[in-house]
Each structure stands twice: as structure tokens, then as C-alpha cells.
Design a protein around this motif. Structure first.
Motif, PDB file in Angstrom:
ATOM      1  N   LYS A 215      -6.960  -7.656   6.040  1.00 19.16           N
ATOM      2  CA  LYS A 215      -7.206  -7.451   7.477  1.00 19.16           C
ATOM      3  C   LYS A 215      -8.376  -6.506   7.692  1.00 19.16           C
ATOM      4  N   THR A 216      -8.424  -5.468   6.866  1.00 18.60           N
ATOM      5  CA  THR A 216      -9.523  -4.522   6.996  1.00 18.60           C
ATOM      6  C   THR A 216     -10.843  -5.191   6.646  1.00 18.60           C
ATOM      7  N   ALA A 217     -10.807  -6.003   5.593  1.00 23.10           N
ATOM      8  CA  ALA A 217     -12.038  -6.705   5.197  1.00 23.10           C
ATOM      9  C   ALA A 217     -12.496  -7.621   6.325  1.00 23.10           C
ATOM     10  N   ALA A 218     -11.542  -8.271   6.976  1.00 24.44           N
ATOM     11  CA  ALA A 218     -11.898  -9.165   8.079  1.00 24.44           C
ATOM     12  C   ALA A 218     -12.380  -8.374   9.285  1.00 24.44           C
ATOM     13  N   ASP A 219     -11.837  -7.180   9.437  1.00 27.52           N
ATOM     14  CA  ASP A 219     -12.141  -6.382  10.616  1.00 27.52           C
ATOM     15  C   ASP A 219     -13.575  -5.879  10.621  1.00 27.52           C
ATOM     16  N   ARG A 220     -14.155  -5.778   9.440  1.00 29.32           N
ATOM     17  CA  ARG A 220     -15.503  -5.217   9.359  1.00 29.32           C
ATOM     18  C   ARG A 220     -16.551  -6.185   9.871  1.00 29.32           C
ATOM     19  N   ALA A 221     -16.155  -7.424  10.060  1.00 28.73           N
ATOM     20  CA  ALA A 221     -17.160  -8.415  10.420  1.00 28.73           C
ATOM     21  C   ALA A 221     -16.861  -9.015  11.789  1.00 28.73           C
ATOM     22  N   LEU A 222     -16.774  -8.181  12.804  1.00 31.62           N
ATOM     23  CA  LEU A 222     -16.551  -8.693  14.147  1.00 31.62           C
ATOM     24  C   LEU A 222     -17.794  -9.446  14.604  1.00 31.62           C
ATOM     25  N   ASP A 223     -17.604 -10.706  14.858  1.00 31.45           N
ATOM     26  CA  ASP A 223     -18.694 -11.542  15.363  1.00 31.45           C
ATOM     27  C   ASP A 223     -19.875 -11.618  14.406  1.00 31.45           C
ATOM     28  N   GLU A 224     -19.664 -11.161  13.204  1.00 35.33           N
ATOM     29  CA  GLU A 224     -20.772 -11.224  12.257  1.00 35.33           C
ATOM     30  C   GLU A 224     -20.344 -12.111  11.107  1.00 35.33           C
ATOM     31  N   PRO A 225     -21.094 -13.133  10.804  1.00 36.36           N
ATOM     32  CA  PRO A 225     -20.668 -14.028   9.733  1.00 36.36           C
ATOM     33  C   PRO A 225     -20.622 -13.313   8.403  1.00 36.36           C
ATOM     34  N   PRO A 226     -19.680 -13.679   7.565  1.00 30.72           N
ATOM     35  CA  PRO A 226     -19.560 -12.993   6.278  1.00 30.72           C
ATOM     36  C   PRO A 226     -20.729 -13.316   5.359  1.00 30.72           C
ATOM     37  N   ASP A 227     -20.946 -12.423   4.470  1.00 32.20           N
ATOM     38  CA  ASP A 227     -22.016 -12.625   3.500  1.00 32.20           C
ATOM     39  C   ASP A 227     -21.527 -13.609   2.450  1.00 32.20           C
TER      40      ASP A 227
END
Lengths: 536, 801
Positions: A304-316
Motif C-alpha cells: 500500500k505504501t509503495a502504491a501510495d507514493r505514485a499518486l497520479d504518477e505512472p510507475p517506473d
């Protein structure tokens, strides 16, 4: 100090009569040693150590030149010998007592040898042991080894053995015949073990020979831990023989892919995905991964934390142009191996919340596994990969299989749902007790816990014997009564205890005690007779 | 006779869930100057009272910021929330409390504390015959779509990584417009329902964590994510991730509307400088550049298609760009929430936004051609044979010379790309991530002349260990990211258990705190046992310094230490290594030499990996093993995911072992560049910064195991370098107060004796009388408040230390 009294000698025909008693220390604790016809017992107020003559391998005494007069008793069941130091005012008196003790023990041992060959199995089993030593492949040897290791590893089983066999309630064969599946349990435990069975080190033979020993548990473990091996086995056995398959496995690059030795030697890279062998071909993506669908506690959910870091930003995204296998996963694989192993162990515990912890499960569950075991395989693998200097000989194989090993029959008895429920509730209560003990500042409650646990295990053993051997019930009845009395005493002790912790333990132990009492109260009931044990 | 146990003492433990018997609490209410403070527990620690007093000074200062260090596990969050909420009630003009956390579990813990405070406040007021209904209070959290989505198909079918894409495909304004004509286009029912409710979609007062938001969303049929995005404007308390405040792209979308009077709290803010730097740095490699090039071509084709059948839309975009970026990026109504593509423009100044976009990037085809030229240039730079470090100005000069481009249009790249993607209606943003990074790189490098460096490392060894060329626009100055926050909001509070040495943070972040304080830990028993183990049983030194870390004796001695500790320490044991690589190599060696087989005889072993899912499952299994067995060992990384956010309280962590001093990789060119910058700009010496950084990571690892005052734990600092004064003196005071001089140079066997004695002592029951002596009740607090007016600070003398 009492000498060998005429009364004692006269009463020697009775096993319960005291033959000799003297003061001695064991593991630096003062106590009293009593020699009776059935064995030597050391005890003080808190502990008791017993060496029955049935399991006495040899007895030795210290020479007179030694400053301490000591008696050393070794057991056939293995384990450390019992060393007793005679406590007397002078060394002379101590050696005098030691001499008397030696004479007494020797007399009993001789008498037992003379009188028992025809009526008891112990002497014949001793001969069988001798034969077994002479012919190592013989079945009896293996069986006896298993029994010995079982008794040495399992204190509860050892207690039941003493209670039933040493006391003469049932014969050795009867005892083990009812526990055939327990022998199997020892080989392929139902309860998960911490041990990495697939990584058991091989014995080193001559030259580049390594000797691997496989059994049911190890095979099951390898097949579960390494799906590629399972797939390869399904695909190749038959026509390939089981022996040939496992030898190939130990010779394969795949076998070394997650071993620290290969990583340290810098070989793991070539043994990884790049290696094309029988097993690597069956490898699939995700074999090393844990099951991500399992629910996890919110407090440890890093995703969840990993997902939370990318609000509206596509993952690398990972680089798709990176050549496959460019990563060096050798050391990572070793890490994955431990996580997978631990997941397997913990996952089994977590399958059923009511399933007790590892130790309790191993101790309490018996006769439940009906899985047919495999033979023991000893594989001599010529493994030159691990040699610093190759010999130049082709990789060879010599397979030494012990002859016709006994095939264990599946258990004939299983605990009924009712008794199984009782066992699980008791185990859950033990777990509560463990949790309680873990709290900061909790007083050590091991005596209470172990006492209750031992009583419960013994009750199960006795009840099982009760239903397995109806003809032995007259002999079992007084033991059950004695156990009942002990339980009552334990219950009273807990209840009347003045300390707060003991009172709290009493509350925690209540379900265990209630279950034991319920079992004992029902022992004469016909209903209980038919409902608690179900034939399979 | 069974004795009845006395009722438990109710005090803050650092978390609600662990507090025994919280349901029987009456709570505490006291007057701190003009504030009516409701504290949900019956007792207060002396340091909690001090913390509240210091915090109030910061709030009273209005435009002032604070730096507060309080030991871990002493209930920072609860006193922070209690006081700020009391302040909010007393001073309604204060604005919001914006509470920034590092992790989602911390976010949930904060909201749980807040719920508890509100509940107790309600109960205490109800006892007086008053109600909290007349004081509407809304607290909520904001997280990503991945965590908040309730759409069944998206959550169940789509890969978790693609929730964003699936969401955009159903909520983008052009998709919804198309759905009005074509009934076959799928829309999100939750979003549509929320949109239909319009202004009626008001969240009832209350405190909402992620699950509460999702529950509310399901009940009303509203999308929790958009509901939260919309509701933060009206909430009293907003809890979200650091990035939403510090990363300008996200902050521009999420935090732009928050009022300036608000109070911003960065909890566990010891790493805030690194987060600031990460938010402003951009990394490119060959793979990303290739993908970006493909994206640009794809985008070009879509522009051509669009022009063929809807030339008006392209022309309209051109017209907007002529007016300036601000107009081009303007969204109307709900589209502001749904149509934001790559995020807000990261860094542009107001005057840049207002002026017309340069002519050579106004037309889409021109812009894309320019992008391709820049990508080509970057790819060429990656082929350099040696490491190059240059300033942005030098980089731009080189770009201008080699491509004959003017560098000014580069700063419009990000916003221009954003506008273009909206025009061509791109919903699957994941495909365009690389192109977005190139645009981000170009915008930043053209905007910032100072505080950045372009580092080109042709042989960068990433996590894979394979050398590959990397071009990094590295932010060297952490103050750049946090400067807008300091300037905009009334009060910014940075708090943590490990901020020592405090004087470095004002330098790094370029601010002047009105309050800068480090509070001691009041204790009733020595619950932490720090031991510096410098050598093994064979008296050979143990250290992870580069020259000796691979020595057989070092690896063996660390292994022996671990096995011995596993044999003696009950329950959980957590080990922190200095890096993944070192941990993996050491684990492989331990596996080879049989150390781990011996370890498994005592405890199960779990290991952190780079994979978040595997690490999460390993953590879950670790806790299960601790719950039902003989405990377990967790191997982790000092700067890893676990060290930063997972608590190993109670039996989950009875012992923490720090294998080595967790220095950063000092040969990293990026780090070396930053160290040079710190020296020349802030006069922070290289060794000072490296040691400070290593010790704050160490302290963070230590803090993982102590989460309350009744908790206890052993801290093994296993490296000969920890014995040196310059290292250990940088540990927080609450660790140093337990560190005895006799425990600074121990061998493994000597330390085991001390460990055994400590465990025996700690296994004794907690003496409630001793504990109570340390706690402050309502009467004591009242007297302290009275005394505070005359002589602030003397109350700390009451705490036995």
C-alpha cells in the motif's frame, strides 16, 4: 545409607520392592538413588531420573583412584549417560556404597538375562540388535534405529514407553505396532519442521563421491519446494527409475542454483537460468514467488505504501530492453529459498487457526497420517563439480540401496472428531498461555505449562492403549486412576495457589483441565468407547 | 482464591491498539494556557507534557516552524494531535492540520489515534451535558487510486499496477463525453454517482481512514478517491503521504487549494532531506530514452490522426498556448480531478506560466520534433566514455552547441506535453511515463541553475549489479523542495524520534525554527540494553568496513553472534545489514558454512528482498511465527522499506542487531557531488554528514523495537566503529542514556552474559507503582501548568531519569 537388606533380597521377586538406596548427586543436585528390580531411580524434591533395566546398556563405576565415587548408567535408547556421584562423608565410605550398588545392579542384570529370553522380547530384541549389526540391511536394525531415535527425540513418547512397556503393561512389539504411523511421522512429520530438508549436507565418501540419503520427508519437501523438480519427475518417472531420477537431481546444475556454496564459489550464475538441464527446462516463472493473494495484516502491508507514493504518477516500468538473464539472481535465490521455506512452515501452521504450535502438534498428534512412506534411498553421487581438481573420470553413480526395508502399514486408528476437537482446544489454551508468557514482565510459568501438557499427552497415550488393547485394561485401570488423582492434585494446586500469576494460569489452564477431566470421566462409558476413536 | 488483577494503567504507548484496557479510560482534560486540551489517556508522560508546551510555542508563533525530537514509543502522535485539535477549536482561523506520514500503516495509526481522541472528547463533553454535534469535525486520509478504488472489476481483474489506467479510462472527461453518444463505453458507476450528487456529495463529519472511506463509498455509491480529493478542501485534518506535499507535480494537483493558515506536520521527518531530493531528481537511462522515443513517435501519429478528423481541437490547443501555460493547463470543474495527466507542472515560476509559450513548441508536430532531438542528444551523452559531472548551465550550453537548439523552450516541455496528451486524449499514461520523465528532465534542467547537477555515469551499477549508463539530474539542495512549504504555510513542524543532531536540519533545509528541542525519555526501568559488540569470541574485530567485510573471520563472527543471540533471545530478532548486496552475499556464505542451519534449529528465518510483495509476505509470516512459535529472525536493510515503516514491538522484536555502520556508498558520484555542494554551500563537512546520515539510520533501526515504555529490547551495535565517540555520540540522547561505558567494547560471549542477565530482569512483572510514579495525572499536570507560567521547564525534574 542402607545396605542390601535381607528383607530387600527376599523381596526381590517383587519388582516394586526397594533393593538399595543411597545418597548421590546428579548434575550437581543432591538426591537419593533407589535401586529396584525394574530400574535405578534418582530423585530429589523437584526432579526424577529413571533408568529402567530394560533400557540399561551398561553400567560403569569410577576407579578407586578417582577422587569421586561415580556410577555411570548408559541407555540403549541413546542420549547422554546418567552419571551419579555418591555423596558420603569420606571417599572410603563412598566407594563402599558404590561397590554395593554395582553388585546389586550386576545381580539384577544377570538375573534378567537368565530369566527373560523366553518370556520377554527384550533379550530376543537384544539378539536381534546383534544380528542387525552384523547385517546392516536387515529390517530389524532400521526399525530399531527408528524406535531408538523416536524415543530419544520425544520425551513424551519416552514417558509413555516407560509407563506401558517398562511397567510391563504391554510388550514392546505391541507398543510399537500401535504406533507404526508414529515411526513414519518421525520420517515425514505432519507438523512442519524448521529444518531445510532439501539442503541436508551429504556425507563425503571416497574421492569425489558424495552420499545423499533420501527419505519420504525429504522427497516430499523437495517436490514441494521446487515445482520444477516435481514437473520433471512427473514427466520422466517412469520410464526413468526413481533412483536414476534423484541421482540426476543431485548431479544437476539446478540442484546448486540456490545453494550458498555455489554462490560463494561464483558458480551460481552459470547454474542459474543459463544452465540447461533436465530440471531447468521445467522451471516456470513465479516458481520462486510466494502466493501474493494471501491476506496480510495492515501494519505490515508495504504494498500500500509503495502504491501510495505514485499518486497520479505512472510507475517506473522495468526496462523491457534489458536482456533476459542479465540480472544476476544467484544470491537472491538463496534469499528466496529461505523465505519460501519459512512460508511453507508458517503456512502450514496457519492453515487452521486451531492447529497448535509446532511443538504441540508434533507431540500430541499421533496415528493420523495414513500416507504410505517411501523407502530410504542412499545415493552415492560422483559429484566432481564440487571438486577443486577434477579427476578426469566420467561422472558415475553407484547406488547403494539397503535391501528390503520394512514397509510400514498405515495406521489403523485415528482420533475421532470429538477427541481431535478436545486436543485442539487444549492446544489453543496452551497457545494462550504462551502468549501470556510472552508479555513483558510475565512470570515464568514453564512448570505449570509443561506439567499440564505432559499430563494431557499421557492421558491420550493411556486412553489410546485402553482402546487398542482391551485385554490390558485391568493393568491400565490403576494407571488411569493414578493419572486422574494427579490431575486433581494439579487442579487443586493451581486453584489454591496464593500467587496472582498461578491463579491467572489456573484460569488459562481451565479448558485444558476440563478436557482432561471430561476424557477421564468418560473412560468407562460405552459411548465414549465408540465415539472418540474411529477406525479408518 | 483467585486474585483479581488491578485495573491496568492507561497511558499512551505510541499506538492505540497496544494500550491495555483502553475501553475503560476516562481520559484527561487540562487547561494549557488558553487551550482546553482533551487527552484520551488517564496519564501523561513528563516528556509528553513538555512536547505539548513546545508545540504550542510553535503554533503561537504563527509564521514559525519547529523541530521537535521526542523518543520513539512515547506517544508523540497522540499529544501532537490532542494539542493541535485543541488549538483548532480555540483558534478557528488556524486552518487545517495537514499531517504527512511516510507509510500507509503510519497513516492508519494516526487516524486511529485521532478517532480515539475524538471519541474521548465526545465522552468527556457528554459527561458535562454537552455535545460535539455543534462542532463538525472532518478528518480524512488521501491515498492513491490503487489503495482507494472500490470498483469491483478494476480491483479484482486489473493488475494492481494498472488501476490508475483503468480508472482514467472510465473517468476522463472525453471518455464520459463519448459515453453520452455511445452506450457501449464503460464508465465507473461510483464516479458517475459521486458526480451526479454534485454539491450534495458531502462527507458526514467523522474520522475516516482508507477502509472507512471505502466503506462510505460503497454505501453511497461514491468513488472514495475522488470524494477524498474533493473533501480535503473542507476537512479539518488531512493525512497523507510526504510526496503529496513535497513533490511539486503531486502537490500542484492535491495541495494547491489548501489554506495558507494550515499547520503542516512531517511525522518521522528524520529523512525529509532525502525525500526532498528524491522528489526533485530525475534519472534517465538508455531503456527509458528508447521508450520515450517510441512514445513520441506514437504521439505524433495520434496527432496526425486527430488533425485529420478533428483539426479544430488541435487549433484550439494552439490558441490556448498562445495565451500562456496557465490557461493551457486550466481545468474546469470535475475535469480538474479527472483529466490531470502527468501531474502539475513541477517548478515553473508565475511569470513563466503567464507568458506565451514559445512558438517552436506551440504546434504539436514541432514540439514532438524538438523532443526527439533532445532525446537523441541525451542518448548520445549516455555514450560518453567516462563519468561527467556538470552544472545545468554547462549541460544546456553543450545542448545548444550540439543541437543548435535554444534552451529556453525546454522549461515548457512538461506542461506542453501535459497539454498535448490531454488534447489527444491519452488515458493509458503508463505507456507515456518515460516520455514524461524526459520532459520533466528538460523542464528542470532549464529552470534551475543552482542546487542541481547533471551526473553522467556510464558504468552505474544499479540494483541489478550490471553496469549501465545513467544520466541523472540530481537535486543537491533539499531546501528547494521544502522551501515552498515553509513559505506558504503558517507553521511547519518536523518531528521524529531520531533528529539528532538537531542543528544540521536547519542548515540542510534552510529554515530558522522558532523551537528546536530534543526531549529526554523518562524511564522507570532500563528498558533498552544497547551493547557495542566489536569482536567475536575469537577476539577478532568485527566490522563491515569495505576492506574487511568479506574476511572469513568477520562473516563467521557475525554468524556466530546471530546464532548465539537466536539461542538466548526469546521471540523476535531483527537484524539490519548495511545494504542488500552485503546481506545477500553474507546470507550465501552463512548458507554455505552451515550457520543458517544452526540458526534454523532455534528460529525460523525471514529475509527482506527488493520485491515489496515478497517482503510483505515475509513480514506477515514473521509475525505469525512470533505469535505461535519460538520466535523468528528477520534480516533487513538499514535503509530499506522495513527499517522505515514497520514496527517490531513487543515479542516481534526483543532484540535488534545492527550489522555494520550503514554508511551510504561513498563512491557514488551523485553522493560525492552532493557532499561537495554541502561543503561549499553550507559548510557541512563530508565526514560529519556521512556519520550523521549513518547514525540516524542506525537510530531508526533501534527505534523499531521500542514502541512503548513497558516494552523492552536489546540493541546490538555490531561493528568496531560504533565504539568510537564520533559515531556513537550522534545517536539520540534516549539511546545514549542507556549506553554504559562498560558496554562499549564487548566480545560476543561477553555480550551474551549481559543479554541473559537483562532478559531475566525484564521478564519480571512491571511494577505498576514504579510506572505510576513516572506518570502525570490531572492534578500534577494542573500544578505543572501553573508552575509553567512562572518557571517553564522545571517539570522535567520530576521525571526520574
Amino acid at each position: 545409607t542402607l545396605g542390601v537388606s535381607s528383607k530387600g533380597m527376599a523381596a526381590s521377586s517383587s519388582e516394586e520392592d526397594l533393593l538399595f538406596r543411597f545418597r548421590a548427586s546428579y548434575q550437581k543436585q543432591d538426591g537419593t538413588v533407589e535401586i529396584r528390580a525394574r530400574g535405578v531411580t534418582w530423585k530429589n524434591g523437584t526432579a526424577t531420573v529413571e533408568v529402567p533395566f530394560a533400557v540399561l546398556a551398561k553400567h560403569e563405576v569410577s576407579p578407586k583412584s578417582h577422587p569421586k565415587a561415580m556410577l555411570k548408567l548408559s541407555r540403549t535408547t541413546g542420549g547422554p549417560p546418567v552419571v551419579l556421584t555418591i555423596r558420603e562423608a569420606t571417599a572410603e565410605r563412598a566407594y563402599s556404597v558404590l561397590s554395593d550398588a554395582k553388585v546389586t545392579i550386576s545381580a539384577i542384570v544377570k538375573r534378567r538375562k537368565r530369566s527373560e529370553p523366553s518370556e520377554s522380547g527384550s533379550s530376543s530384541s537384544h539378539k536381534a540388535r546383534k544380528r542387525a549389526r552384523a547385517v546392516p540391511e536387515e529390517a530389524g536394525n532400521v526399525e530399531e534405529e527408528l524406535r531408538r531415535s523416536l524415543l530419544a527425540a520425544d520425551a513424551r513418547l519416552s514417558a509413555a514407553y516407560k509407563e506401558l512397556v517398562t511397567e510391563g503393561v504391554v510388550s514392546e512389539e505391541e507398543f510399537w505396532s500401535a504406533r507404526r504411523s508414529e515411526s513414519i511421522e518421525a520420517v515425514a512429520p505432519a507438523a512442519p519442521s524448521n529444518e531445510l530438508l532439501a539442503d541436508a549436507p551429504p556425507a563425503v565418501g571416497e574421492g569425489s563421491k558424495l552420499r545423499y540419503t533420501l527419505n519420504a520427508a525429504k522427497i516430499a519437501y523437495i517436490l514441494e519446494m521446487y515445482p520444477a523438480v516435481r514437473r520433471a519427475r512427473e514427466a520422466h518417472v517412469p520410464p526413468m527409475s526413481e533412483k536414476a531420477f534423484w541421482v540426476k537431481y543431485f548431479q544437476s546444475r539446478y540442484y546448486l542454483r540456490d545453494k550458498g556454496a555455489a554462490v560463494a564459489a561464483g558458480k551460481a550464475g552459470e547454474l542459474g537460468e543459463g544452465g540447461d538441464d533436465l530440471f531447468a527446462r521445467f522451471e516456470r516463472r513465479g516458481d520462486d514467488a510466494l502466493d501474493p493473494r494471501r491476506p496480510v495484516a495492515p501494519g505490515v502491508d508495504l504494498t500500500k505504501t509503495a502504491a501510495d507514493r505514485a499518486l497520479d504518477e505512472p510507475p517506473d516500468e522495468p526496462d523491457e530492453n534489458e536482456p533476459a538473464g542479465a540480472l544476476d539472481p544467484s544470491a537472491e535465490r538463496v534469499v528466496h529459498k529461505f523465505n519460501r521455506h519459512a512460508d511453507r512452515v508458517v503456512g502450514r501452521i496457519a492453515l487452521d487457526d486451531a492447529t497448535p504450535p509446532v511443538v504441540a502438534a508434533a507431540d500430541l498428534v499421533d496415528d493420523l497420517d495414513t500416507k504410505p512412506p517411501d523407502r530410504l534411498l542412499t545415493l552415492n553421487v560422483d559429484d566432481r563439480r564440487l571438486d577443486a581438481a577434477p579427476t578426469g573420470r566420467p561422472a558415475g553413480l553407484s547406488l547403494a540401496t539397503p535391501g528390503d526395508r520394512p514397509r510400514w502399514s498405515p495406521a489403523s486408528l485415528a482420533l475421532s472428531p470429538a477427541l481431535e476437537t478436545a486436543r485442539r482446544r487444549a492446544a489453543a489454551a496452551f497457545r494462550v498461555l504462551d502468549d501470556k508468557a510472552r508479555r513483558p514482565g510475565a512470570a515464568p510459568d514453564e512448570p505449570f505449562r509443561s506439567s499440564a501438557e505432559e499430563h494431557f499427552a499421557l492421558a491420550l497415550q493411556l486412553l489410546k492403549a485402553w482402546f487398542t488393547f482391551p485385554s490390558k485394561r485391568p493393568k491400565l485401570r490403576p494407571r488411569l486412576d493414578a493419572l486422574n488423582t494427579q490431575l486433581d492434585s494439579l487442579r487443586r494446586d493451581l486453584r489454591d495457589s496464593s500467587t496472582r500469576h498461578a491463579a491467572q494460569h489456573a484460569a488459562v489452564l481451565q479448558p485444558i483441565l476440563a478436557q482432561i477431566a471430561a476424557i477421564l470421566e468418560k473412560r468407562d462409558s460405552d459411548h465414549f468407547d465408540t465415539s472418540l476413536f474411529a477406525h479408518v | 482464591m483467585e486474585e483479581s488483577a488491578p485495573p491496568p494503567l492507561c497511558y499512551a504507548t505510541g499506538r492505540v491498539a497496544l494500550t491495555p484496557g483502553t475501553e475503560c479510560l476516562a481520559g484527561m482534560r487540562f487547561q494549557l494556557d488558553e487551550l482546553d486540551v482533551f487527552f484520551p489517556y488517564d496519564y501523561l508522560y513528563p516528556e509528553q507534557f513538555s512536547y505539548m508546551c513546545e508545540l504550542k510555542k510553535v503554533l503561537d508563533a504563527k509564521q514559525g516552524h519547529g523541530l521537535l525530537e521526542m523518543p520513539t514509543g512515547t506517544g508523540k502522535t497522540v499529544c501532537l494531535l490532542s494539542l493541535i485539535i485543541a488549538y483548532q477549536h480555540e483558534h478557528p482561523a488556524m486552518g487545517k492540520l495537514i499531517y504527512c506520514t511516510r507509510t500507509v500503516p503510519e497513516m492508519e495509526k494516526c487516524l486511529a489515534e485521532l478517532k480515539f481522541i475524538r471519541q474521548k472528547r465526545g465522552e468527556m463533553l457528554a459527561a458535562e451535558g454537552r455535545s460535539t454535534k455543534d462542532e463538525p469535525f472532518l478528518a480524512l486520509c488521501l491515498s492513491s487510486r490503487k489503495n482507494m478504488c472500490v470498483h469491483e472489476r478494476v480491483v479484482s481483474e486489473a493488475d494492481r499496477e494498472h488501476v490508475d489506467v483503468e480508472c482514467r479510462k472510465m473517468t476522463a472527461s472525453w471518455v464520459r463525453a463519448r459515453a453520452r453518444q455511445d452506450s457501449g463505453v464503460e464508465l465507473c458507476g461510483f464516479f458517475e454517482e459521486w458526480d451526479r450528487a454534485g454539491t450534495d456529495a458531502v462527507m458526514p463529519a467523522g474520522v475516516y481512514d482508507i477502509e472507512d472511506m471505502k466503506r462510505l463509498g460503497r454505501e453511497h455509491g461514491w468513488c472514495p478517491y475522488f470524494m477524498a480529493r474533493h473533501a480535503i478542501a473542507h476537512a479539518n485534518v488531512v493525512v497523507y503521504n510526504y510526496q503529496y506535499m513535497l513533490d511539486p507535480k503531486v502537490a500542484g494537483m492535491v495541495s494547491r487549494e489548501l489554506e495558507a493558515e494550515s499547520v503542516v506536520v512531517f511525522d518521522e521527518g528524520h529523512n525529509i532531506d532525502n525525500i526532498c531530493i528524491e522528489a526533485y531528481s530525475v534519472e534517465l537511462d538508455k531503456g527509458k530514452l528508447n521508450r520515450a522515443q517510441r512514445c513520441a513517435s506514437r504521439l505524433g501519429r495520434r496527432v496526425d490522426e486527430l488533425r485529420a478528423h478533428d483539426a479544430e481541437r488541435v487549433q484550439a490547443e494552439y490558441e490556448r498556448l498562445v495565451k500562456g501555460l496557465e490557461d493551457a493547463g486550466a481545468f474546469a470543474g470535475r475535469a480538474a480531478l479527472t483529466d490531470a495527466q502527468l501531474g502539475a507542472s513541477p517548478v515553473l515560476e508565475r511569470d513563466v506560466l503567464d507568458e506565451a509559450v514559445p512558438g517552436n513548441v506551440r504546434r504539436a508536430e514541432h514540439f514532438l520534433r524538438l523532443v526527439k532531438v533532445v532525446i537523441q542528444h541525451l542518448k548520445k551523452r549516455l555514450e560518453a566514455p567516462k563519468v561527467e559531472v556538470e552544472t545545468p548551465a554547462a549541460f544546456l550550453l553543450d545542448l545548444e552547441q550540439k543541437t543548435a537548439l535554444d534552451s529556453k523552450p525546454l522549461q515548457y516541455f512538461y506542461a506542453r506535453l501535459n497539454s498535448l496528451m490531454r488534447t489527444v486524449e491519452v488515458a493509458d499514461l503508463d505507456d507515456y511515463a518515460a516520455l514524461g520523465m524526459v520532459a520533466d528532465f528538460a523542464t528542470r534542467v532549464a529552470t534551475y541553475q543552482d542546487g542541481f547537477a547533471v551526473v553522467l555515469d556510464p558504468f552505474f551499477r544499479g540494483p541489478s549489479g550490471i553496469p549501465e549508463a545513467k544520466l541523472q539530474l540530481s537535486c543537491l539542495d533539499a531546501s528547494l523542495a521544502i522551501k515552498p512549504v515553509f513559505e506558504r504555510f503558517a507553521s511547519v513542524i518536523i518531528t521524529s524520534g531520531t533528529l539528532s543532531p538537531l542543528d544540521l536540519y536547519p542548515k540542510l533545509l534552510q529554515f530558522t525554527p522558532v523551537v528546536q528541542v530534543s526531549l529526554q525519555m523518562s524511564i522507570f526501568r532500563p528498558c533498552i540494553l544497547p551493547l557495542v559488540v566489536t569482536k567475536g569470541a575469537d577476539q577478532l574485530a568485527m566490522s563491515t568496513r569495505f576492506e574487511s567485510r568479506d574476511d572469513a573471520s568477520v562473516v563467521r563472527n557475525y554468524g556466530a553472534l546471530l546464532v548465539d543471540l537466536a539461542a538466548h533471545v526469546p521471540d523476535g530478532l531483527v537484524v539490519f545489514f548495511t545494504s542488500y548486496q552485503y546481506m545477500e552475499q553474507t546470507v550465501a556464505k552463512w548458507d554455505e558454512t552451515g550457520v543458517l542451519r544452526r540458526l534454523l534449529a532455534h528460529k525460523l528465518l525471514f529475509i527482506e528482498t527488493k520485491d515489496v510483495v515478497e517482503t510483505t509476505l515475509a513480514l506477515e509470516n514473521f509475525r505469525r511465527a512470533c505469535d505461535c512459535g519460538r520466535g523468528a529472525v528477520f534480516l533487513s536493510i538499514a535503509r530499506g522499506k522495513v527499517a522505515e515503516g514497520i514496527d517490531f514491538d513487543r515479542h516481534y522484536g526483543r532484540c535488534v542487531v545492527n550489522i555494520g555502520v550503514p554508511y551510504q556508498y561513498t563512491q557514488s558520484h551523485v553522493l560525492r557531488t552532493r557532499l561537495d555542494y554541502l561543503l561549499t554551500r553550507f559548510q557541512i563537512r563530508e565526514a560529519d554528514f556521512l556519520t550523521f546520515d549513518a547514525m540516524r539510520q542506525t537510530a531508526q533501526c533501534v527505534g523499531r523495537v521500542i514502541r512503548s515504555k513497558t516494552d523492552y529490547g536489546i540493541v546490538i551495535l555490531a561493528d568496531a566503529r560504533f565504539a568510537r565517540n564520533d559515531k556513537r555520540s550522534k545517536l539520540p540522547a534516549w539511546v545514549l542514556q542507556f549506553l554504559q561505558s562498560a558496554h562499549l567494547n564487548l566480545s560476543t560471549d561477553a555480550s551474551l552474559g549481559i543479554v541473559r542477565t537483562f532478559l531475566r530482569q525484564m521478564a519480571q512483572p512491571v511494577d505498576d507503582a514504579d510506572l505510576k510514579q513516572m506518570l502525570l495525572d490531572t492534578a500534577t499536570v494542573a500544578s505543572l501548568v501553573k508552575g509553567r507560567r512562572s518557571d517553564a521547564g522545571h517539570f522535567m525534574d520530576l521525571a526520574p531519569t
